[in-house]
Design a protein around this motif. Structure first.
Motif, short mmCIF file in Angstrom:
data_model
loop_
_atom_site.label_atom_id
_atom_site.label_comp_id
_atom_site.label_asym_id
_atom_site.label_seq_id
_atom_site.Cartn_x
_atom_site.Cartn_y
_atom_site.Cartn_z
N VAL A 43 10.99 2.11 5.44
CA VAL A 43 10.59 3.15 4.50
C VAL A 43 11.24 4.47 4.88
CG1 VAL A 43 8.62 4.54 3.70
CG2 VAL A 43 8.43 2.05 3.80
N GLY A 44 11.27 4.77 6.19
CA GLY A 44 11.90 6.02 6.63
C GLY A 44 13.40 6.03 6.40
N ALA A 45 14.05 4.87 6.58
CA ALA A 45 15.50 4.81 6.44
C ALA A 45 15.95 4.63 5.00
CB ALA A 45 16.06 3.67 7.30
N THR A 46 15.12 3.98 4.18
CA THR A 46 15.52 3.71 2.80
C THR A 46 14.45 4.23 1.84
OG1 THR A 46 14.56 1.47 2.93
CG2 THR A 46 16.89 1.69 3.46
N SER A 47 13.61 3.33 1.34
CA SER A 47 12.53 3.71 0.43
C SER A 47 11.51 2.58 0.40
CB SER A 47 13.08 3.94 -0.98
OG SER A 47 13.54 2.73 -1.55
N VAL B 157 0.84 -1.21 0.00
CA VAL B 157 0.00 0.00 0.00
C VAL B 157 0.87 1.26 0.00
CG1 VAL B 157 -1.66 1.33 1.35
CG2 VAL B 157 -1.99 -1.13 1.06
N LEU B 158 1.89 1.29 0.87
CA LEU B 158 2.75 2.47 0.95
C LEU B 158 3.55 2.67 -0.34
CD1 LEU B 158 4.08 2.20 4.62
CD2 LEU B 158 2.29 3.71 3.75
N LEU C 130 12.04 -5.28 -1.46
CA LEU C 130 13.13 -6.23 -1.70
C LEU C 130 13.57 -6.91 -0.41
CD1 LEU C 130 15.24 -4.09 -4.21
CD2 LEU C 130 13.70 -5.99 -4.76
N VAL C 131 13.63 -6.15 0.68
CA VAL C 131 14.01 -6.72 1.97
C VAL C 131 13.00 -7.78 2.40
CG1 VAL C 131 14.28 -6.21 4.43
CG2 VAL C 131 15.31 -4.71 2.73
N ILE C 132 11.72 -7.55 2.14
CA ILE C 132 10.69 -8.51 2.50
C ILE C 132 10.95 -9.86 1.81
CG2 ILE C 132 8.24 -9.08 2.18
CD1 ILE C 132 7.65 -6.11 2.66
N GLY C 133 11.28 -9.82 0.53
CA GLY C 133 11.58 -11.05 -0.19
C GLY C 133 12.78 -11.78 0.39
#
Length: 416
Positions: free
Chosen positions: A180-184, A53-54, A190-193
């Motif tokens: 999201v705050g630290a990266t995008s 969503v974000l 990608l981190v989730i995967g």
């Protein structure tokens, strides 16, 4: 003075007994390790919906399309989970779970790469990510009877596992907001995967997982769904999942409209904290009586605590209200797991638990879709009302279960 002393002593012994119950379960060989690495592999379940969503909102995708993408993600997970669960029952856990984790990670990568500029690519990415999401949660539940010494310890493990799921839904949204705050939003996907693949690798490395095989059974196209009572319970869980799906969209909209976009993670985390507290309290008590009747009371309480969110109050009040709304979720799920463990047909246990995940996420997808449709036209209060309606319908559906329980004698159900 004596009565007060005895009261304090009783409360102390109660707390000690509670700790001992959980500690007895966790000190069994492999129990704590299986819980920990399974939690890591399941993190994408708690992160995927909000991160998607974000990501889409950061790329200026409309709420209508956001709701549609969220719905596709949930529906494909709902389809894939029992399919993979049935394969696990037949082939074992290791290979099936690993293939699923890699496939799901590829779907999140596709969404991150092309989903922001192409709506069809976004749909394809979430479809692959959802369908191949490894059924780690039902796999662990089917694993417990082969790892733990008796049925009472297995029931404690169900409560612990449900509590773990709620920690996941607390940690998941908060980790998404921090990433999201630290990266995008792209990096977060990608981190989730990567987390899904890593956790699944660590889980399948355990000897009990590699050794586990489902019971032999005659093949039937309906599989676990041959149990009428199971079908009714799954229908109830569909509406319970819809409550969570509504919150996935409504909390983001509430946070945006109050000028604090990251506040959605706080609200979803508060909901999960409430569920965690409720789940641990439920697991700490030894229950008697019919679990089906207990489930009905739990669903009534959950509905009663969900409706007050329609007031759409200030942020501190909404945190309190959504925490209370979450109190019933884990007890409802734990009680449902106990029932399903009793009615699942031989050789279909992983598939049966996977169907719970499937319909819950399918309901979540439907709730997200309904929220996305209602929100632009009617506003936040009617959107939160959809969650109240869903919780009420869950109770009404399960209310019909006793008649199906009587007709489910072939499953060998013993609901007492």
């Amino acid at each position: 003075m004596g009565d007060d002393h005895r009261g304090r002593t009783g409360r102390h012994l109660g707390r000690t007994s509670t700790v001992r119950k959980y500690w007895h379960c966790l000190r069994q060989p492999y129990a704590l390790r299986l819980l920990a690495v399974n939690f890591l592999g399941r993190l994408p379940n708690g992160m995927g919906a909000l991160a998607t969503v974000l990501f889409l909102r950061a790329n200026d995708v409309s709420y209508g399309r956001v709701g549609a993408v969220a719905a596709v993600y949930g529906v494909c997970t709902a389809i894939g989970s029992p399919v993979l669960g049935r394969i696990v029952d037949r082939r074992g856990q290791s290979t099936t779970l690993l293939v699923g984790a890699v496939g799901s990670g590829a779907g999140f990568a596709l969404l991150a790469w092309l989903g922001g500029s192409s709506f069809p690519a976004a749909l394809a990415g979430v479809a692959v990510a959802g369908f191949f999401m490894p059924p780690l949660e039902p796999a662990l539940r089917s694993m417990w009877p082969s790892v733990l010494p008796d049925a009472s310890t297995v029931e404690v493990a169900y409560a612990l596992d449900t509590a773990l799921q709620n920690i996941l839904f607390v940690a998941g949204p908060l980790v998404v907001v921090l990433l999201v705050g630290a990266t995008s939003t792209t990096t977060t996907l990608l981190v989730i995967g990567v987390l899904g693949v890593l956790g699944t690798l660590l889980y399948t490395a355990n000897p009990p997982v590699r050794r586990w095989r489902g019971e032999q059974r005659p093949r039937h196209w309906a599989g676990a769904l041959r149990s009428p009572l199971l079908v009714v319970l799954l229908a109830g869980m569909l509406f319970v999942g819809a409550v969570v799906g509504v919150f996935n969209v409504a909390t983001v909209a509430y946070a945006e409209r109050t000028g604090a976009p990251g506040f959605s993670g706080v609200l979803l985390g508060a909901f999960s904290v409430g569920s965690l507290v409720g789940g641990l309290a439920y697991g700490a008590r030894s229950w008697s009586g019919e679990p089906l009747r207990r489930l009905l009371w739990l669903l009534v309480a959950m509905a009663a605590c969900t409706w007050p969110l329609v007031v759409v109050a200030d942020r501190p009040t909404m945190v309190v209200l959504i925490t209370f709304a979450g109190l019933g979720l884990a007890p409802v799920l734990t009680c449902t797991f106990v029932l399903i463990g009793k009615v699942a047909r031989r050789g279909t246990v992983t598939e049966a638990f996977a169907w719970v995940t499937a319909v819950f996420l399918g309901g979540s997808a439907a709730g997200s879709g309904a929220a996305g449709a209602v929100l632009p036209h009617l506003g936040l209060a009617p959107t939160f009302a959809v969650a109240g309606i869903a919780a009420t319908l869950a109770f009404l559906v399960v209310l019909s279960a006793p008649s199906f329980a009587r007709s489910d004698s072939e499953a060998g159900a013993d609901l007492r």
